[in-house]
Design a protein around this motif. Structure first.
Motif, PDB file in Angstrom:
ATOM      1  N   ASN A 206       1.340  -1.001  -0.432  1.00 51.27           N
ATOM      2  CA  ASN A 206      -0.414  -0.092  -0.006  1.00 51.27           C
ATOM      3  C   ASN A 206       0.547   1.091   0.032  1.00 51.27           C
ATOM      4  O   ASN A 206       0.708   2.649   0.633  1.00 51.27           O
ATOM      5  N   GLY A 207       1.989   0.982  -0.767  1.00 49.82           N
ATOM      6  CA  GLY A 207       2.866   2.547  -0.352  1.00 49.82           C
ATOM      7  C   GLY A 207       2.845   3.086  -2.042  1.00 49.82           C
ATOM      8  O   GLY A 207       2.435   4.263  -1.586  1.00 49.82           O
ATOM      9  N   GLU A 208       2.645   2.532  -2.653  1.00 43.49           N
ATOM     10  CA  GLU A 208       1.818   3.239  -4.454  1.00 43.49           C
ATOM     11  C   GLU A 208       0.278   3.887  -3.616  1.00 43.49           C
ATOM     12  O   GLU A 208      -0.024   5.407  -4.492  1.00 43.49           O
ATOM     13  N   ALA A 209      -0.269   2.838  -3.432  1.00 45.23           N
ATOM     14  CA  ALA A 209      -1.747   3.867  -3.021  1.00 45.23           C
ATOM     15  C   ALA A 209      -1.664   5.182  -1.574  1.00 45.23           C
ATOM     16  O   ALA A 209      -2.629   5.708  -1.976  1.00 45.23           O
ATOM     17  N   TYR A 210      -0.617   4.525  -1.204  1.00 46.83           N
ATOM     18  CA  TYR A 210      -1.340   6.369   0.053  1.00 46.83           C
ATOM     19  C   TYR A 210      -0.575   6.896  -0.401  1.00 46.83           C
ATOM     20  O   TYR A 210      -1.313   8.294   0.084  1.00 46.83           O
ATOM     21  N   ASN A 211       0.491   6.463  -1.006  1.00 46.19           N
ATOM     22  CA  ASN A 211       1.523   7.766  -1.919  1.00 46.19           C
ATOM     23  C   ASN A 211       0.427   8.907  -3.175  1.00 46.19           C
ATOM     24  O   ASN A 211       0.412   9.971  -3.497  1.00 46.19           O
ATOM     25  N   LYS A 212      -0.839   7.988  -3.580  1.00 42.47           N
ATOM     26  CA  LYS A 212      -2.015   8.552  -4.794  1.00 42.47           C
ATOM     27  C   LYS A 212      -2.875   8.898  -4.020  1.00 42.47           C
ATOM     28  O   LYS A 212      -4.041   9.033  -4.858  1.00 42.47           O
ATOM     29  N   GLY A 213      -3.165   8.932  -2.739  1.00 41.08           N
ATOM     30  CA  GLY A 213      -3.961   9.427  -1.941  1.00 41.08           C
ATOM     31  C   GLY A 213      -5.089   8.221  -2.193  1.00 41.08           C
ATOM     32  O   GLY A 213      -6.358   8.786  -1.311  1.00 41.08           O
ATOM     33  N   GLN A 214      -4.690   6.719  -2.259  1.00 40.75           N
ATOM     34  CA  GLN A 214      -5.253   6.059  -2.648  1.00 40.75           C
ATOM     35  C   GLN A 214      -6.036   4.955  -1.317  1.00 40.75           C
ATOM     36  O   GLN A 214      -6.652   4.497  -1.226  1.00 40.75           O
ATOM     37  N   ALA A 215      -5.215   5.125  -0.298  1.00 41.83           N
ATOM     38  CA  ALA A 215      -4.936   3.878   1.659  1.00 41.83           C
ATOM     39  C   ALA A 215      -4.608   5.401   1.680  1.00 41.83           C
ATOM     40  O   ALA A 215      -4.376   6.443   1.952  1.00 41.83           O
ATOM     41  N   SER A 216      -4.764   4.703   3.754  1.00 38.86           N
ATOM     42  CA  SER A 216      -4.066   5.453   4.393  1.00 38.86           C
ATOM     43  C   SER A 216      -3.409   5.278   5.051  1.00 38.86           C
ATOM     44  O   SER A 216      -2.507   4.082   4.638  1.00 38.86           O
ATOM     45  N   GLN A 217      -1.969   5.994   5.832  1.00 39.29           N
ATOM     46  CA  GLN A 217      -1.061   6.014   6.385  1.00 39.29           C
ATOM     47  C   GLN A 217      -0.704   4.784   6.687  1.00 39.29           C
ATOM     48  O   GLN A 217      -0.543   3.848   7.012  1.00 39.29           O
ATOM     49  N   ASP A 218      -2.119   4.308   7.841  1.00 39.42           N
ATOM     50  CA  ASP A 218      -2.671   3.559   8.358  1.00 39.42           C
ATOM     51  C   ASP A 218      -2.274   1.816   8.027  1.00 39.42           C
ATOM     52  O   ASP A 218      -2.117   0.809   8.184  1.00 39.42           O
TER      53      ASP A 218
END
Length: 545
Positions: free
Chosen positions: A153-165
């Protein structure tokens, strides 16, 4: 980090060194000295001081936003990762004392040793979790955030598609860091030795947004700490007494001057003012290379890096692939190497350096003027123009970059009848202008962060990727790179990556020019400076006898 590269004759992330094979297996001895022995530092007869020159001011000393080789050299000296690459080119345990990997290769558990920050604060697993999530945070705007996309989920978080958690890095306690990956990544322990994966001190970072810009506020966890930073003048590092492996650190001080002129730097070396000149932090003056070779003083080694020109594919006429290919095909690479570089470089007929090349024969011919003329004519017809707009070639301050640009300027005029204006800028300004798209054709180099084709090919996966200053994107290319991440069979994976490189070279958002070697001169008294096959330099084990 590599690694946008700063000088011509060397590559990292500035000016660089060389590349080792993909790492993986759990490492050798703690400390990872060049001789692979945990030897105590020899008795001192006085302060051991290494004097060097930085060709340019480091843009940053913050591992979370570092993207060039000059910055990386300072960061590698002042920080330490879970692993550290040694003289054997392999990653070894460093802050991580023990590393466990799940059978499916998706979960890594790092057990940390007792360690401190340079200000005396205890170093914990939370510092790594914070640092990785900070680099991935879109607000940080790290151009190397994609290096953490291997983490779940590193990419998803960086692109605003997942949370930091949702990001797959978690401090289970002060000494245990658990990391979950998107896919099995055989080179992951090489990545954890890379600056973007280094920890930062959360308290220090949050107290002062400019913490990494001055010696008085800089806090690291590496072999050295910053004592002074007189911007564009000098930078001084001293041994960090709080470093966990301080007994392996033999130098008391490293003093960096900052002189851009290569001839002045070589004179400083000849006069005894510095102990080393040339790569990996600068370059040797091209006019001096023949005599340095003849004298036997010059040291040269190949590195996994490519010197290329980037095209801004959003600005005419380089929004046309045929015109881009015309400019790339009409470069006489061999004459550049024979007459200017003179250090055993290899003409680049593809994007991937020889240590990871898939198609070793390349994708086009050197100095293919006839094909270039035909492509230029076809491309102009496709754009509906009978005359090219003004063309500008940009490069950062360096004697070698200047000579290469001047030679290629002459070649384009002779081979294509094109008038090209040259534009020179200071490194930090140049890097920012490239990222902002304020250029038509721009010089850059790339040194591998690890010895795998994906590290070069992924640069151009996303139009707005951190280091994709070409703004080129291709759906099929992206699909092939994504597919490669799911393939376990080595040969099948290489075939898919080879198909991707073929698209890159057919679209030609970059014009590969040559594969790097590094050349330098050093005093005989300087020992155990580690320069890896990737172009990274590490002074942890260095000494002056």
């Amino acid at each position: 980090m590599k690694k946008n590269i700063f000088v011509a004759m060397s590559s990292i992330l500035v000016l660089g060194a060389a590349l080792a094979g993909c790492g993986g297996g759990n490492q050798a001895q703690t400390g990872n000295q060049p001789d692979n022995q945990q030897a105590a530092a020899p008795e001192k007869t006085g302060p051991k001081v290494l004097k060097l020159n930085l060709h340019s001011e480091p843009p940053t000393a913050d591992p979370g936003i570092s993207e060039d080789t000059t910055s990386a050299a300072i960061i590698r000296a002042t920080f330490d990762g879970l692993t550290r690459v040694g003289a054997d080119g392999q990653p070894h345990e460093s802050i991580a004392e023990k590393i466990e990997t799940s059978e499916d290769g998706l979960t890594y558990t790092f057990h940390l040793r007792e360690a401190k920050w340079s200000n005396g604060d205890p170093l914990t697993a939370k510092d790594f979790e914070y640092a990785w999530k900070r680099a991935l945070d879109p607000k940080t705007a790290s151009n190397y955030a994609y290096q953490l996309y291997y983490v779940k989920n590193g990419e998803a978080y960086n692109k605003g598609q997942a949370s930091q958690d949702d990001v797959g890095v978690k401090a289970l306690d002060d000494k245990t860091l658990e990391v979950k990956l998107e896919n099995p990544t055989p080179f992951f322990l090489e990545l954890t030795a890379f600056p973007t994966y280094f920890p930062v001190n959360q308290k220090v970072v949050e107290a002062d947004p400019k913490w990494a810009a001055e010696a008085s506020t800089h806090v690291g966890n590496g072999p050295f700490k910053m004592e002074a930073w007189e911007h564009k003048s000098k930078l001084v590092l001293v041994k960090n007494e709080n470093y966990w492996d301080k007994d392996s650190v033999k130098l008391d001080r490293i003093e960096f001057s900052m002189v851009e002129d290569e001839n002045t730097e070589l004179s400083m070396f000849d006069n005894g003012e510095i102990d080393w000149a040339g790569a990996p932090l600068s370059a040797l003056p091209t006019d001096a290379i023949p005599s340095l070779i003849e004298s036997g003083k010059m040291k040269t080694q190949p590195i996994a890096g490519t010197y290329w020109y980037k095209f801004n594919t959003e600005k005419a006429p380089f929004n046309n692939a045929k015109i881009r290919k015309a400019f790339a095909y009409s470069i006489d690479r061999k004459s550049l190497i024979d007459n200017i570089l003179q250090s055993g470089q290899i003409p680049a007929m593809g994007a991937l350096p020889m240590s990871m090349a898939i198609n070793k024969d390349g994708y086009f011919k050197d100095n293919d003027t006839e094909t270039a003329k035909k492509l230029l004519e076809e491309g102009m017809k496709e754009l509906g123009i009978d005359k090219l707009p003004p063309i500008t070639l940009s490069y950062n301050t360096s004697e070698a970059h200047k000579k290469i640009a001047e030679a290629i300027q002459d070649q384009w005029k002779k081979h294509l009848g094109v008038e090209v204006k040259l534009e020179n800028k200071e490194w930090k300004v140049y890097l920012e202008d490239m990222h902002q798209g304020n250029y038509q054709i721009g010089r850059m180099g790339w040194l591998g962060d690890f010895n795998d084709p994906i590290n070069f090919l992924e640069l151009y996966k996303e139009k707005n990727g951190g280091n994709n200053d070409t703004f080129w994107e291709n759906a099929q290319y992206k699909e092939l790179l994504n597919k490669s991440a799911t393939i376990q069979d080595h040969n099948e994976r290489l075939k898919v990556l080879g198909d991707a490189e073929k698209i890159l070279m057919d679209e030609m958002p970059i014009a590969p020019i040559y594969f790097y070697t590094q050349s330098w001169v050093q005093k005989d008294s300087v020992k155990d400076v580690v320069i890896t096959g990737l172009g990274d330099v590490d002074y942890k084990w260095a000494t002056v006898e």
